[in-house]
Scaffold this motif. Structure first.
Motif, short mmCIF file in Angstrom:
data_model
loop_
_atom_site.label_atom_id
_atom_site.label_comp_id
_atom_site.label_asym_id
_atom_site.label_seq_id
_atom_site.Cartn_x
_atom_site.Cartn_y
_atom_site.Cartn_z
N ASN A 39 -0.49 4.89 -4.86
CA ASN A 39 0.32 3.61 -4.28
C ASN A 39 1.68 4.05 -3.58
O ASN A 39 1.97 3.51 -2.63
CB ASN A 39 0.64 2.55 -5.36
N GLU A 40 2.55 4.83 -4.12
CA GLU A 40 3.66 5.27 -3.52
C GLU A 40 3.56 6.06 -2.29
O GLU A 40 4.09 5.64 -1.28
CB GLU A 40 4.56 6.09 -4.71
N VAL A 41 2.57 6.84 -2.26
CA VAL A 41 2.58 7.55 -1.06
C VAL A 41 1.78 6.54 0.24
O VAL A 41 2.38 6.64 1.19
CB VAL A 41 1.72 8.90 -1.01
N LEU A 42 0.91 6.02 -0.10
CA LEU A 42 0.01 5.20 0.81
C LEU A 42 1.15 4.19 1.15
O LEU A 42 1.20 3.93 2.33
CB LEU A 42 -0.99 4.25 -0.11
N SER A 43 2.26 3.69 0.32
CA SER A 43 3.15 2.54 0.74
C SER A 43 3.95 3.35 1.86
O SER A 43 4.53 2.46 2.60
CB SER A 43 3.82 2.14 -0.40
N THR A 44 4.24 4.64 2.01
CA THR A 44 5.06 5.09 2.96
C THR A 44 4.43 5.30 4.30
O THR A 44 5.17 5.03 5.15
CB THR A 44 5.37 6.36 2.51
N TRP A 45 3.30 5.55 4.09
CA TRP A 45 2.57 5.87 5.43
C TRP A 45 1.78 4.63 6.45
O TRP A 45 1.56 4.47 7.33
CB TRP A 45 1.91 7.00 5.83
N ILE A 46 1.21 3.95 5.16
CA ILE A 46 0.12 2.78 5.84
C ILE A 46 0.74 1.47 5.57
O ILE A 46 0.65 0.54 6.37
CB ILE A 46 -1.28 3.06 5.27
N GLY A 47 1.49 1.24 4.39
CA GLY A 47 1.89 -0.15 4.01
C GLY A 47 1.90 -0.38 2.47
O GLY A 47 1.40 0.29 1.84
N SER A 48 2.19 -1.46 2.14
CA SER A 48 1.92 -1.80 0.71
C SER A 48 0.56 -1.60 0.06
O SER A 48 -0.06 -2.07 0.75
CB SER A 48 2.51 -3.24 0.36
N ALA A 49 0.48 -0.84 -1.04
CA ALA A 49 -0.71 -0.40 -1.82
C ALA A 49 -0.75 -0.81 -2.93
O ALA A 49 0.13 -0.73 -3.84
CB ALA A 49 -0.93 0.89 -1.27
N LEU A 61 -4.40 -3.07 0.59
CA LEU A 61 -3.56 -2.72 1.76
C LEU A 61 -2.91 -4.01 2.28
O LEU A 61 -3.65 -4.85 2.61
CB LEU A 61 -3.88 -1.80 2.71
N THR A 62 -1.72 -3.95 2.55
CA THR A 62 -1.08 -4.89 3.35
C THR A 62 -0.11 -4.33 4.28
O THR A 62 0.94 -3.51 3.73
CB THR A 62 0.04 -5.89 2.33
N CYS A 63 -0.25 -4.34 5.39
CA CYS A 63 0.67 -3.66 6.49
C CYS A 63 0.59 -4.33 7.79
O CYS A 63 -0.19 -5.37 8.18
CB CYS A 63 0.28 -2.17 6.74
N ALA A 64 1.47 -3.88 8.86
CA ALA A 64 1.78 -4.33 10.12
C ALA A 64 0.93 -3.73 11.10
O ALA A 64 0.51 -4.36 12.25
CB ALA A 64 3.13 -4.26 10.61
#
Length: 320
Positions: A39-49, A61-64
């Motif tokens: 989760n922590e790494v995913l949230s860095t490059w793709i969005g909230s995970a 996943l939640t992202c722009a």
């Protein structure tokens, strides 16, 4: 090894659309796997995970980045080898497969997105118009460039300040460890630009680095009247060598300005700030296409200026 396209056992239904690509990242396979499953790494490059670690778990996943957000589901998972998801594109079910393989101390990541668009809602444009399906592939390519930059360079690279990015404006920022002089060539040297992205900058690209000078990617014959320009740049509006370039951009309801600003920072860093404004008369999808495309060129600039890398040496479309 056969490509995904070559392993099909029978012809695909005409309603089945697919995006397939492979990316080589200079990081070990364990690091790359964690980037997709932590989760922590995913949230860095793709969005909230918020993702699970076994079959049947959610992969949320939640992202722009368009067409990536959703409460997806893990269909299969093999650590450091395979991640298969029931993947929802704005609520419409598809299948996403991500494969991992070690390649010369690097990691080869293969992505395959398959979706049957039969009876898909008309509101999801890329699922109803094959010409627009590239938007989904563009979203994934954009995301993977962020991942590569994070794992190889320590940050996601191109930033999109939320307050400055909307349906009418684009603003992007990237720090590049190179001199302004070298970065300047990616904006004003036609030969360099053609090497970096030959599909975008044609052989007829003409750059005259002076106010009022031609600034053309060769999409139209030289001398084409401004009223006939439907998309692309035409002339230099403002220029300060190695510091500032402003040129026009046709398309939409009003001619826009493209601004490239180069600022020298500490530790050999040059900050490039890009803006495209105003963007009027375009769909939401078109605006994202612009934003993704300009972001992609900033990554090309960065990796060329820092590594002398030419696009696309580290990734390719499959079946293209």
């Amino acid at each position: 090894m056969l490509s995904f396209a070559q392993t099909q056992e029978k012809p695909m239904p005409t309603t089945l659309k697919k995006f397939q690509a492979e990316f080589t990242i200079n990081a070990d396979i364990d690091t790359c796997w964690k980037a997709w499953t932590t989760n922590e790494v995913l949230s860095t490059w793709i969005g909230s995970a918020k993702v699970g670690n076994k079959i049947g778990d959610n992969y949320s996943l939640t992202c722009a980045i368009p067409y990536i957000s959703g409460r997806h589901e893990i269909l299969d998972i093999k650590p450091n080898k395979l991640l298969k998801l029931k993947f929802f594109i704005e609520g419409w079910e598809s299948e996403l497969t991500v494969e991992f393989k070690t390649k010369e101390k690097k990691t080869l990541i293969k992505i395959a997105l398959n979706v049957d668009t039969k009876d898909a809602p008309k509101s999801i444009l890329p699922l109803n118009d094959l010409r627009q399906f590239y938007l989904i592939g563009g979203s994934w390519t954009h995301a993977i460039k962020r991942l590569r930059c994070l794992l190889e360079d320590g940050s996601v690279g191109v930033e999109m300040p939320f307050r400055y990015n909307n349906g009418h404006n684009i603003k992007l920022i990237v720090d590049i460890k190179a001199t302004p002089e070298k970065i300047w060539t990616t904006l004003t040297d036609a030969k360099v630009m053609q090497k970096l992205d030959p599909e975008f900058f044609t052989e007829d690209t003409v750059i005259e680095p002076k106010v009022g000078g031609a600034y053309s990617y060769g999409w139209y014959p030289q001398g084409t009247p401004e009223k006939d320009l439907e998309d692309g740049p035409n002339k230099v509006l403002k220029i300060e060598k190695n510091k500032l370039l402003v040129h026009d951009w046709y398309g939409g309801n009003e001619t826009a300005k493209i601004t490239w600003k180069l600022e020298t920072k500490e530790n050999g860093i040059t900050r490039v700030t890009f803006s495209h404004s105003p963007i009027l008369g375009h769909t939401v999808e078109n605006v994202w296409s612009y934003r993704s495309g300009w972001s992609g060129y900033l990554y090309i600039m960065k990796w060329y200026a820092e590594r002398d890398e030419l696009e696309p040496s580290w990734w390719k479309m499959i079946g293209r």
